[in-house]
Scaffold this motif. Structure first.
Motif, PDB file in Angstrom:
ATOM      1  N   GLY A 158      23.398  38.317  24.128  1.00  0.00           N
ATOM      2  CA  GLY A 158      22.391  37.622  22.974  1.00  0.00           C
ATOM      3  C   GLY A 158      22.682  38.230  21.750  1.00  0.00           C
ATOM      4  O   GLY A 158      22.694  37.597  20.582  1.00  0.00           O
ATOM      5  N   VAL A 159      22.020  39.485  21.804  1.00  0.00           N
ATOM      6  CA  VAL A 159      21.749  40.383  20.661  1.00  0.00           C
ATOM      7  C   VAL A 159      23.341  41.014  20.000  1.00  0.00           C
ATOM      8  O   VAL A 159      23.499  40.839  18.731  1.00  0.00           O
ATOM      9  N   CYS A 160      24.160  41.192  20.949  1.00  0.00           N
ATOM     10  CA  CYS A 160      25.660  41.980  20.545  1.00  0.00           C
ATOM     11  C   CYS A 160      26.658  41.172  21.088  1.00  0.00           C
ATOM     12  O   CYS A 160      27.734  41.807  20.550  1.00  0.00           O
ATOM     13  N   GLY A 161      26.545  40.221  21.609  1.00  0.00           N
ATOM     14  CA  GLY A 161      27.919  39.672  22.124  1.00  0.00           C
ATOM     15  C   GLY A 161      28.225  40.103  23.409  1.00  0.00           C
ATOM     16  O   GLY A 161      27.642  41.137  24.141  1.00  0.00           O
ATOM     17  N   ASP A 162      29.461  39.797  23.971  1.00  0.00           N
ATOM     18  CA  ASP A 162      30.126  39.929  25.245  1.00  0.00           C
ATOM     19  C   ASP A 162      30.785  41.075  25.229  1.00  0.00           C
ATOM     20  O   ASP A 162      31.937  41.109  24.560  1.00  0.00           O
ATOM     21  N   PRO A 163      30.715  42.277  25.889  1.00  0.00           N
ATOM     22  CA  PRO A 163      31.593  43.440  25.737  1.00  0.00           C
ATOM     23  C   PRO A 163      32.856  43.220  26.628  1.00  0.00           C
ATOM     24  O   PRO A 163      33.919  44.070  26.551  1.00  0.00           O
ATOM     25  N   ASN A 164      32.740  42.162  27.500  1.00  0.00           N
ATOM     26  CA  ASN A 164      34.241  42.278  28.321  1.00  0.00           C
ATOM     27  C   ASN A 164      34.445  40.494  28.338  1.00  0.00           C
ATOM     28  O   ASN A 164      34.287  39.612  29.200  1.00  0.00           O
ATOM     29  N   PRO A 165      35.216  40.291  27.280  1.00  0.00           N
ATOM     30  CA  PRO A 165      35.600  39.107  26.913  1.00  0.00           C
ATOM     31  C   PRO A 165      36.599  38.518  27.910  1.00  0.00           C
ATOM     32  O   PRO A 165      37.432  39.386  28.556  1.00  0.00           O
ATOM     33  N   THR A 166      36.848  37.210  28.194  1.00  0.00           N
ATOM     34  CA  THR A 166      37.893  36.614  29.142  1.00  0.00           C
ATOM     35  C   THR A 166      39.009  36.463  28.157  1.00  0.00           C
ATOM     36  O   THR A 166      39.197  36.563  26.869  1.00  0.00           O
ATOM     37  N   PHE A 167      40.330  36.187  28.840  1.00  0.00           N
ATOM     38  CA  PHE A 167      41.351  36.169  28.010  1.00  0.00           C
ATOM     39  C   PHE A 167      41.429  34.792  27.326  1.00  0.00           C
ATOM     40  O   PHE A 167      41.738  34.682  26.024  1.00  0.00           O
ATOM     41  N   GLU A 168      40.486  33.735  27.693  1.00  0.00           N
ATOM     42  CA  GLU A 168      40.497  32.547  26.966  1.00  0.00           C
ATOM     43  C   GLU A 168      39.751  32.990  25.622  1.00  0.00           C
ATOM     44  O   GLU A 168      39.817  32.268  24.583  1.00  0.00           O
ATOM     45  N   GLN A 169      38.677  33.512  25.664  1.00  0.00           N
ATOM     46  CA  GLN A 169      37.832  33.912  24.722  1.00  0.00           C
ATOM     47  C   GLN A 169      38.619  34.770  23.754  1.00  0.00           C
ATOM     48  O   GLN A 169      38.587  34.928  22.285  1.00  0.00           O
ATOM     49  N   VAL A 170      39.457  35.789  24.124  1.00  0.00           N
ATOM     50  CA  VAL A 170      40.615  36.514  23.420  1.00  0.00           C
ATOM     51  C   VAL A 170      41.226  35.422  22.267  1.00  0.00           C
ATOM     52  O   VAL A 170      41.634  35.443  21.189  1.00  0.00           O
ATOM     53  N   LYS A 171      41.925  34.625  23.207  1.00  0.00           N
ATOM     54  CA  LYS A 171      42.686  33.629  22.573  1.00  0.00           C
ATOM     55  C   LYS A 171      41.937  32.985  21.480  1.00  0.00           C
ATOM     56  O   LYS A 171      42.536  32.616  20.335  1.00  0.00           O
ATOM     57  N   GLU A 172      40.698  32.325  21.596  1.00  0.00           N
ATOM     58  CA  GLU A 172      40.081  31.659  20.939  1.00  0.00           C
ATOM     59  C   GLU A 172      39.785  32.502  19.535  1.00  0.00           C
ATOM     60  O   GLU A 172      39.639  32.027  18.316  1.00  0.00           O
TER      61      GLU A 172
END
Length: 252
Positions: A158-172
């Protein structure tokens, strides 16, 4: 990293920040930072603050152990807690473990195990002067009830974001305008990376390692550079310029 309120340490898989034990008398600044962290979480606007898991666990009131401290803060005290000769010497123990005498009074008895428990309590509360006001600020912005129901990983995201994004999040997070077949090579190469490497890619291109990014990374072709050249990032603009490589392997 030049913030005197924090120092870098080695966690399980990366460098993280912990409060600087030498930074005393600045409770108002830690509290202010806690308020900012809480408001960033409420606004869903992550900030770049890679804190140790130990810090997040304290913020949500999790039960913390020596294993947490040794793995996520440092292992300096680990051999000292096992040193019976040190623990039995009141002067040396008091010099090594801040608040040892007071913690020992809380224990039942004065044997070696009681002294070890007192030393362990000193270690676990070693950063209280910095962490208590930080948590107070967070509670002001988010509320005690919200903190009580959050896991430490939820608070970190919530404060810093997700340190382990998914590939779909990377594409976004990427706007790619490479021509074909370079665009296909680029996505294929990117898909082969690990979440840690995606986070490093984010940092290289935008100076922000966690998802979601404040703005999309723009990937463009660089027809003026040969395939022997490396990509060039402009973090101020979140732009990545890539030579027109001729295979997926060259992108990797």
């Amino acid at each position: 990293h030049r913030n005197p309120m924090f120092v870098l340490t080695d966690s399980k898989d990366r460098k993280v920040m912990i409060p600087n034990r030498q930074c005393v008398g600045f409770a108002h600044l830690y509290k202010f930072l806690g308020v900012i962290m809480g408001h960033m979480a409420r606004a869903k606007s992550p900030m770049s603050l890679d804190l140790s898991p130990f810090v997040w666990k304290v913020m949500v009131g999790d039960e913390i152990t020596l294993a947490d401290y040794f793995s996520d803060v440092d292992g300096y005290f680990k051999p000292l807690i096992e040193d019976n000769a040190l623990l039995e010497d009141d002067a040396r123990a008091a010099e090594t473990f801040n608040g040892f005498a007071a913690r020992l009074k809380d224990q039942k008895g004065d044997g070696i195990e009681a002294r070890r428990l007192a030393a362990a309590a000193c270690v676990l509360h070693f950063l209280d002067e910095q962490l208590a006001p930080l948590r107070e600020g967070l509670a002001i912005a988010l509320g005690e009830e919200v903190l009580a129901f959050m896991s430490w990983k939820d608070l970190e995201r919530g404060v810093c974001g997700d340190p382990n994004p998914t590939f779909e999040q990377v594409k976004e997070s990427i706007s790619c305008s490479l021509p074909e077949p370079q665009q296909s090579y680029f996505w294929a190469a990117l898909q082969e990376l690990t979440p840690v490497q995606w986070s490093q890619f984010f940092g290289f291109c935008s100076a922000q390692r966690r998802y979601p990014l404040s703005k999309k990374i723009v990937v463009v072709g660089d027809s003026h550079s040969s395939i022997k050249h490396l990509p060039v990032a402009q973090t101020c603009f979140s732009q990545l310029r890539i030579p027109l490589y001729t295979s997926k392997e060259q992108f990797l």
